[in-house]
Design a protein around this motif. Structure first.
Motif, PDB file in Angstrom:
ATOM      1  N   SER A   3      64.870  73.793   3.661  1.00 15.50           N
ATOM      2  CA  SER A   3      64.555  72.464   4.204  1.00 15.50           C
ATOM      3  C   SER A   3      65.440  72.103   5.400  1.00 15.50           C
ATOM      4  O   SER A   3      65.030  71.340   6.277  1.00 15.50           O
ATOM      5  CB  SER A   3      64.674  71.406   3.113  1.00 15.50           C
ATOM      6  OG  SER A   3      66.018  71.308   2.667  1.00 15.50           O
ATOM      7  N   GLY A   4      66.643  72.646   5.481  1.00 16.89           N
ATOM      8  CA  GLY A   4      67.528  72.372   6.600  1.00 16.89           C
ATOM      9  C   GLY A   4      66.980  72.943   7.905  1.00 16.89           C
ATOM     10  O   GLY A   4      67.045  72.303   8.958  1.00 16.89           O
ATOM     11  N   VAL A   5      66.412  74.131   7.842  1.00 17.02           N
ATOM     12  CA  VAL A   5      65.839  74.766   9.027  1.00 17.02           C
ATOM     13  C   VAL A   5      64.593  74.009   9.477  1.00 17.02           C
ATOM     14  O   VAL A   5      64.384  73.776  10.680  1.00 17.02           O
ATOM     15  CB  VAL A   5      65.511  76.256   8.733  1.00 17.02           C
ATOM     16  CG1 VAL A   5      64.746  76.887   9.893  1.00 17.02           C
ATOM     17  CG2 VAL A   5      66.774  77.042   8.437  1.00 17.02           C
ATOM     18  N   ILE A   6      63.770  73.606   8.532  1.00 20.76           N
ATOM     19  CA  ILE A   6      62.556  72.845   8.859  1.00 20.76           C
ATOM     20  C   ILE A   6      62.924  71.514   9.497  1.00 20.76           C
ATOM     21  O   ILE A   6      62.344  71.109  10.513  1.00 20.76           O
ATOM     22  CB  ILE A   6      61.684  72.653   7.603  1.00 20.76           C
ATOM     23  CG1 ILE A   6      61.164  74.007   7.133  1.00 20.76           C
ATOM     24  CG2 ILE A   6      60.534  71.684   7.885  1.00 20.76           C
ATOM     25  CD1 ILE A   6      60.435  73.962   5.822  1.00 20.76           C
ATOM     26  N   THR A   7      63.902  70.845   8.946  1.00 21.38           N
ATOM     27  CA  THR A   7      64.347  69.570   9.513  1.00 21.38           C
ATOM     28  C   THR A   7      64.883  69.781  10.933  1.00 21.38           C
ATOM     29  O   THR A   7      64.571  69.007  11.840  1.00 21.38           O
ATOM     30  CB  THR A   7      65.441  68.940   8.631  1.00 21.38           C
ATOM     31  OG1 THR A   7      64.949  68.801   7.305  1.00 21.38           O
ATOM     32  CG2 THR A   7      65.873  67.595   9.162  1.00 21.38           C
ATOM     33  N   PHE A   8      65.661  70.831  11.113  1.00 21.57           N
ATOM     34  CA  PHE A   8      66.209  71.144  12.438  1.00 21.57           C
ATOM     35  C   PHE A   8      65.082  71.382  13.443  1.00 21.57           C
ATOM     36  O   PHE A   8      65.101  70.853  14.562  1.00 21.57           O
ATOM     37  CB  PHE A   8      67.110  72.369  12.344  1.00 21.57           C
ATOM     38  CG  PHE A   8      67.612  72.855  13.668  1.00 21.57           C
ATOM     39  CD1 PHE A   8      68.611  72.171  14.343  1.00 21.57           C
ATOM     40  CD2 PHE A   8      67.079  74.000  14.252  1.00 21.57           C
ATOM     41  CE1 PHE A   8      69.074  72.615  15.568  1.00 21.57           C
ATOM     42  CE2 PHE A   8      67.530  74.447  15.475  1.00 21.57           C
ATOM     43  CZ  PHE A   8      68.532  73.760  16.131  1.00 21.57           C
ATOM     44  N   LEU A   9      64.080  72.185  13.077  1.00 11.75           N
ATOM     45  CA  LEU A   9      62.967  72.469  13.977  1.00 11.75           C
ATOM     46  C   LEU A   9      62.148  71.223  14.287  1.00 11.75           C
ATOM     47  O   LEU A   9      61.711  71.026  15.426  1.00 11.75           O
ATOM     48  CB  LEU A   9      62.076  73.562  13.378  1.00 11.75           C
ATOM     49  CG  LEU A   9      62.704  74.963  13.319  1.00 11.75           C
ATOM     50  CD1 LEU A   9      61.762  75.928  12.599  1.00 11.75           C
ATOM     51  CD2 LEU A   9      63.042  75.466  14.696  1.00 11.75           C
ATOM     52  N   VAL A  10      61.932  70.380  13.293  1.00 15.10           N
ATOM     53  CA  VAL A  10      61.191  69.136  13.521  1.00 15.10           C
ATOM     54  C   VAL A  10      61.941  68.239  14.509  1.00 15.10           C
ATOM     55  O   VAL A  10      61.345  67.666  15.421  1.00 15.10           O
ATOM     56  CB  VAL A  10      60.920  68.408  12.192  1.00 15.10           C
ATOM     57  CG1 VAL A  10      60.428  66.985  12.428  1.00 15.10           C
ATOM     58  CG2 VAL A  10      59.929  69.187  11.345  1.00 15.10           C
ATOM     59  N   PHE A  13      61.755  69.992  18.113  1.00 15.30           N
ATOM     60  CA  PHE A  13      60.432  69.852  18.722  1.00 15.30           C
ATOM     61  C   PHE A  13      60.081  68.388  18.989  1.00 15.30           C
ATOM     62  O   PHE A  13      59.444  68.074  19.985  1.00 15.30           O
ATOM     63  CB  PHE A  13      59.354  70.512  17.850  1.00 15.30           C
ATOM     64  CG  PHE A  13      59.406  72.015  17.895  1.00 15.30           C
ATOM     65  CD1 PHE A  13      59.369  72.691  19.101  1.00 15.30           C
ATOM     66  CD2 PHE A  13      59.506  72.755  16.726  1.00 15.30           C
ATOM     67  CE1 PHE A  13      59.423  74.073  19.152  1.00 15.30           C
ATOM     68  CE2 PHE A  13      59.559  74.131  16.761  1.00 15.30           C
ATOM     69  CZ  PHE A  13      59.523  74.802  17.973  1.00 15.30           C
ATOM     70  N   GLY A  14      60.519  67.500  18.114  1.00 14.02           N
ATOM     71  CA  GLY A  14      60.295  66.073  18.348  1.00 14.02           C
ATOM     72  C   GLY A  14      61.027  65.584  19.581  1.00 14.02           C
ATOM     73  O   GLY A  14      60.488  64.806  20.373  1.00 14.02           O
ATOM     74  N   SER A  15      62.250  66.050  19.766  1.00 19.73           N
ATOM     75  CA  SER A  15      63.028  65.661  20.950  1.00 19.73           C
ATOM     76  C   SER A  15      62.397  66.205  22.229  1.00 19.73           C
ATOM     77  O   SER A  15      62.310  65.501  23.240  1.00 19.73           O
ATOM     78  CB  SER A  15      64.458  66.181  20.838  1.00 19.73           C
ATOM     79  OG  SER A  15      65.117  65.586  19.745  1.00 19.73           O
ATOM     80  N   VAL A  16      61.944  67.457  22.183  1.00 20.45           N
ATOM     81  CA  VAL A  16      61.295  68.045  23.361  1.00 20.45           C
ATOM     82  C   VAL A  16      60.011  67.288  23.668  1.00 20.45           C
ATOM     83  O   VAL A  16      59.734  66.952  24.829  1.00 20.45           O
ATOM     84  CB  VAL A  16      61.024  69.552  23.134  1.00 20.45           C
ATOM     85  CG1 VAL A  16      60.115  70.109  24.211  1.00 20.45           C
ATOM     86  CG2 VAL A  16      62.334  70.321  23.091  1.00 20.45           C
ATOM     87  N   PHE A  17      59.213  67.001  22.653  1.00 22.90           N
ATOM     88  CA  PHE A  17      57.970  66.259  22.858  1.00 22.90           C
ATOM     89  C   PHE A  17      58.253  64.868  23.416  1.00 22.90           C
ATOM     90  O   PHE A  17      57.574  64.410  24.339  1.00 22.90           O
ATOM     91  CB  PHE A  17      57.181  66.148  21.547  1.00 22.90           C
ATOM     92  CG  PHE A  17      55.938  65.327  21.678  1.00 22.90           C
ATOM     93  CD1 PHE A  17      54.821  65.836  22.315  1.00 22.90           C
ATOM     94  CD2 PHE A  17      55.891  64.022  21.192  1.00 22.90           C
ATOM     95  CE1 PHE A  17      53.674  65.076  22.460  1.00 22.90           C
ATOM     96  CE2 PHE A  17      54.755  63.247  21.331  1.00 22.90           C
ATOM     97  CZ  PHE A  17      53.646  63.786  21.966  1.00 22.90           C
TER      98      PHE A  17
END
Length: 83
Positions: A3-10, A13-17
């Motif tokens: 879950s830590g990796v998923i949270t990091f990726l979200v 990607f949210g910041s880039v978007f």
């Protein structure tokens, strides 16, 4: 995946978007704000320039020795007026 990796990726990607969306909105708003603005058709400083100005033709060098003599004379007069 954990879950830590998923949270990091979200978050990444949210910041880039969010950055891309903000840039696109700013670009659109900037184009809209400048929609009625245009550059002048002619150079506004052209009214100050005389097209028949031949001031470069009469160029002549100034004699340095004459200038130095005048400066020296002024210095001497200034010194004598202070006494």
């Amino acid at each position: 995946m954990n879950s830590g990796v998923i949270t990091f990726l979200v978050v990444i990607f949210g910041s880039v978007f969010a950055g891309v969306a903000t840039g696109a909105i700013a670009h659109y708003m900037g184009n809209e704000s400048l929609a009625g603005i245009s550059s002048p058709q002619e150079n506004p400083t052209a009214q100050f320039v005389d097209e028949n100005d031949n001031s470069g033709e009469g160029f002549s060098l100034i004699n340095e020795q004459e200038i130095l003599t005048e400066i020296n004379d002024l210095k001497q007069r200034h010194k004598s007026s202070q006494k």
